[in-house]
Design a protein around this motif. Structure first.
Motif, PDB file in Angstrom:
ATOM      1  N   ALA A  88       4.420   6.285  -3.320  1.00  0.00           N
ATOM      2  CA  ALA A  88       3.360   5.383  -3.771  1.00  0.00           C
ATOM      3  C   ALA A  88       3.418   4.086  -2.971  1.00  0.00           C
ATOM      4  O   ALA A  88       4.478   3.664  -2.516  1.00  0.00           O
ATOM      5  N   ILE A  89       2.262   3.470  -2.805  1.00  0.00           N
ATOM      6  CA  ILE A  89       2.168   2.186  -2.113  1.00  0.00           C
ATOM      7  C   ILE A  89       1.494   1.200  -3.061  1.00  0.00           C
ATOM      8  O   ILE A  89       0.409   1.465  -3.573  1.00  0.00           O
ATOM      9  N   VAL A  90       2.147   0.060  -3.280  1.00  0.00           N
ATOM     10  CA  VAL A  90       1.582  -1.007  -4.099  1.00  0.00           C
ATOM     11  C   VAL A  90       1.239  -2.141  -3.145  1.00  0.00           C
ATOM     12  O   VAL A  90       2.123  -2.700  -2.487  1.00  0.00           O
ATOM     13  N   LEU A  91      -0.051  -2.457  -3.047  1.00  0.00           N
ATOM     14  CA  LEU A  91      -0.507  -3.480  -2.109  1.00  0.00           C
ATOM     15  C   LEU A  91      -0.224  -4.886  -2.628  1.00  0.00           C
ATOM     16  O   LEU A  91      -0.012  -5.079  -3.827  1.00  0.00           O
ATOM     17  N   PRO A  92      -0.228  -5.886  -1.743  1.00  0.00           N
ATOM     18  CA  PRO A  92       0.116  -7.249  -2.146  1.00  0.00           C
ATOM     19  C   PRO A  92      -0.884  -7.831  -3.140  1.00  0.00           C
ATOM     20  O   PRO A  92      -2.075  -7.549  -3.086  1.00  0.00           O
ATOM     21  N   GLY A  93      -0.347  -8.652  -4.057  1.00  0.00           N
ATOM     22  CA  GLY A  93      -1.185  -9.341  -5.020  1.00  0.00           C
ATOM     23  C   GLY A  93      -1.577  -8.513  -6.221  1.00  0.00           C
ATOM     24  O   GLY A  93      -2.287  -8.978  -7.098  1.00  0.00           O
ATOM     25  N   VAL A  94      -1.097  -7.279  -6.316  1.00  0.00           N
ATOM     26  CA  VAL A  94      -1.435  -6.387  -7.425  1.00  0.00           C
ATOM     27  C   VAL A  94      -0.487  -6.654  -8.585  1.00  0.00           C
ATOM     28  O   VAL A  94       0.704  -6.864  -8.391  1.00  0.00           O
ATOM     29  N   THR A  95      -1.040  -6.619  -9.793  1.00  0.00           N
ATOM     30  CA  THR A  95      -0.221  -6.724 -11.001  1.00  0.00           C
ATOM     31  C   THR A  95      -0.289  -5.403 -11.738  1.00  0.00           C
ATOM     32  O   THR A  95      -1.375  -4.924 -12.065  1.00  0.00           O
ATOM     33  N   ILE A  96       0.865  -4.810 -11.975  1.00  0.00           N
ATOM     34  CA  ILE A  96       0.976  -3.567 -12.735  1.00  0.00           C
ATOM     35  C   ILE A  96       1.575  -3.937 -14.082  1.00  0.00           C
ATOM     36  O   ILE A  96       2.653  -4.518 -14.143  1.00  0.00           O
ATOM     37  N   GLY A  97       0.861  -3.619 -15.163  1.00  0.00           N
ATOM     38  CA  GLY A  97       1.301  -3.973 -16.505  1.00  0.00           C
ATOM     39  C   GLY A  97       2.537  -3.222 -16.949  1.00  0.00           C
ATOM     40  O   GLY A  97       3.050  -2.343 -16.246  1.00  0.00           O
ATOM     41  N   ASP A  98       3.006  -3.529 -18.146  1.00  0.00           N
ATOM     42  CA  ASP A  98       4.158  -2.847 -18.733  1.00  0.00           C
ATOM     43  C   ASP A  98       3.791  -1.408 -19.082  1.00  0.00           C
ATOM     44  O   ASP A  98       2.645  -1.105 -19.401  1.00  0.00           O
ATOM     45  N   GLN A  99       4.778  -0.532 -19.051  1.00  0.00           N
ATOM     46  CA  GLN A  99       4.654   0.866 -19.447  1.00  0.00           C
ATOM     47  C   GLN A  99       3.552   1.596 -18.675  1.00  0.00           C
ATOM     48  O   GLN A  99       2.655   2.193 -19.242  1.00  0.00           O
ATOM     49  N   VAL A 100       3.657   1.522 -17.351  1.00  0.00           N
ATOM     50  CA  VAL A 100       2.690   2.179 -16.466  1.00  0.00           C
ATOM     51  C   VAL A 100       3.410   3.223 -15.628  1.00  0.00           C
ATOM     52  O   VAL A 100       4.532   2.998 -15.166  1.00  0.00           O
ATOM     53  N   ILE A 101       2.755   4.361 -15.426  1.00  0.00           N
ATOM     54  CA  ILE A 101       3.253   5.399 -14.530  1.00  0.00           C
ATOM     55  C   ILE A 101       2.288   5.475 -13.355  1.00  0.00           C
ATOM     56  O   ILE A 101       1.083   5.658 -13.551  1.00  0.00           O
ATOM     57  N   VAL A 102       2.822   5.306 -12.145  1.00  0.00           N
ATOM     58  CA  VAL A 102       2.027   5.424 -10.921  1.00  0.00           C
ATOM     59  C   VAL A 102       2.382   6.764 -10.294  1.00  0.00           C
ATOM     60  O   VAL A 102       3.543   7.017  -9.969  1.00  0.00           O
ATOM     61  N   GLY A 103       1.391   7.628 -10.131  1.00  0.00           N
ATOM     62  CA  GLY A 103       1.617   8.964  -9.601  1.00  0.00           C
ATOM     63  C   GLY A 103       2.104   8.959  -8.165  1.00  0.00           C
ATOM     64  O   GLY A 103       1.857   8.016  -7.402  1.00  0.00           O
ATOM     65  N   ALA A 104       2.767  10.030  -7.784  1.00  0.00           N
ATOM     66  CA  ALA A 104       3.290  10.185  -6.428  1.00  0.00           C
ATOM     67  C   ALA A 104       2.157  10.098  -5.409  1.00  0.00           C
ATOM     68  O   ALA A 104       1.091  10.670  -5.604  1.00  0.00           O
ATOM     69  N   GLY A 105       2.377   9.376  -4.330  1.00  0.00           N
ATOM     70  CA  GLY A 105       1.417   9.271  -3.246  1.00  0.00           C
ATOM     71  C   GLY A 105       0.231   8.378  -3.532  1.00  0.00           C
ATOM     72  O   GLY A 105      -0.683   8.280  -2.713  1.00  0.00           O
ATOM     73  N   SER A 106       0.220   7.693  -4.645  1.00  0.00           N
ATOM     74  CA  SER A 106      -0.902   6.819  -5.003  1.00  0.00           C
ATOM     75  C   SER A 106      -0.877   5.539  -4.181  1.00  0.00           C
ATOM     76  O   SER A 106       0.183   5.074  -3.769  1.00  0.00           O
ATOM     77  N   VAL A 107      -2.058   4.978  -3.967  1.00  0.00           N
ATOM     78  CA  VAL A 107      -2.180   3.685  -3.311  1.00  0.00           C
ATOM     79  C   VAL A 107      -2.825   2.738  -4.315  1.00  0.00           C
ATOM     80  O   VAL A 107      -4.005   2.864  -4.644  1.00  0.00           O
ATOM     81  N   VAL A 108      -2.037   1.800  -4.834  1.00  0.00           N
ATOM     82  CA  VAL A 108      -2.503   0.884  -5.861  1.00  0.00           C
ATOM     83  C   VAL A 108      -3.119  -0.337  -5.176  1.00  0.00           C
ATOM     84  O   VAL A 108      -2.406  -1.138  -4.576  1.00  0.00           O
ATOM     85  N   THR A 109      -4.440  -0.450  -5.267  1.00  0.00           N
ATOM     86  CA  THR A 109      -5.168  -1.525  -4.594  1.00  0.00           C
ATOM     87  C   THR A 109      -5.648  -2.607  -5.546  1.00  0.00           C
ATOM     88  O   THR A 109      -6.019  -3.690  -5.104  1.00  0.00           O
ATOM     89  N   LYS A 110      -5.660  -2.308  -6.855  1.00  0.00           N
ATOM     90  CA  LYS A 110      -6.155  -3.252  -7.867  1.00  0.00           C
ATOM     91  C   LYS A 110      -5.171  -3.312  -9.022  1.00  0.00           C
ATOM     92  O   LYS A 110      -4.334  -2.428  -9.190  1.00  0.00           O
ATOM     93  N   ASP A 111      -5.319  -4.348  -9.850  1.00  0.00           N
ATOM     94  CA  ASP A 111      -4.460  -4.511 -11.018  1.00  0.00           C
ATOM     95  C   ASP A 111      -4.565  -3.291 -11.932  1.00  0.00           C
ATOM     96  O   ASP A 111      -5.633  -2.685 -12.064  1.00  0.00           O
TER      97      ASP A 111
END
Length: 141
Positions: free
Chosen positions: A90-113
């Motif tokens: 997974a890739i988390v881009l700069p400036g993104v906020t991921i809340g508590d109790q979150v699962i980010v799937g394999a290979g995901s690209v997180v571009t927004k909060d």
């Protein structure tokens, strides 16, 4: 059994190293795979909450060189909440906020909060399910 203790000790030492040498705001009980990559260009702008797990080949960014969003007067904080799981690759881009109790799937690209209590996946990551509950290290309750 001593091998598990040794591995856990090395993981703890690594997060201590990130907190002490680089100034990252990482909870002491965070688990970060040795193959995961954390942004050392702008380390002060990286925050990871307690009992979060970051799997291998994940990339957590805290700067964007192309837009000059690193260091200096621009403080673009990348935040990952408590009890989260960041899947492998997974890739988390700069400036993104991921809340508590979150699962980010394999290979995901997180571009927004990402809101708390969610499962996200894809490129770009989209909410797949809301209202979930996780326990330590992002395991479903």
């Amino acid at each position: 059994m001593w091998l598990v203790w040794f591995r856990d000790s090395l993981l703890w030492l690594r997060t201590w190293y990130f907190r002490t040498l680089y100034g990252m705001k990482i909870a002491p009980d965070v688990r970060i795979s040795f193959k995961a990559r954390l942004d050392k260009t702008n380390p002060r702008c990286l925050e990871i909450g307690e009992k979060t797990y970051i799997a291998f080949d994940s990339i957590i960014l805290a700067h964007d060189y192309a837009t000059r969003r690193h260091g200096g007067s621009f403080e673009q904080v990348t935040k990952i909440g408590a009890n989260c799981f960041i899947g492998c690759g997974a890739i988390v881009l700069p400036g993104v906020t991921i809340g508590d109790q979150v699962i980010v799937g394999a290979g995901s690209v997180v571009t927004k909060d990402v809101p708390a209590n969610s499962i996200v996946g894809g490129n770009p990551a989209k909410i797949l399910k809301s209202g979930i509950q996780t326990i330590a290290y992002g395991r479903l309750a």
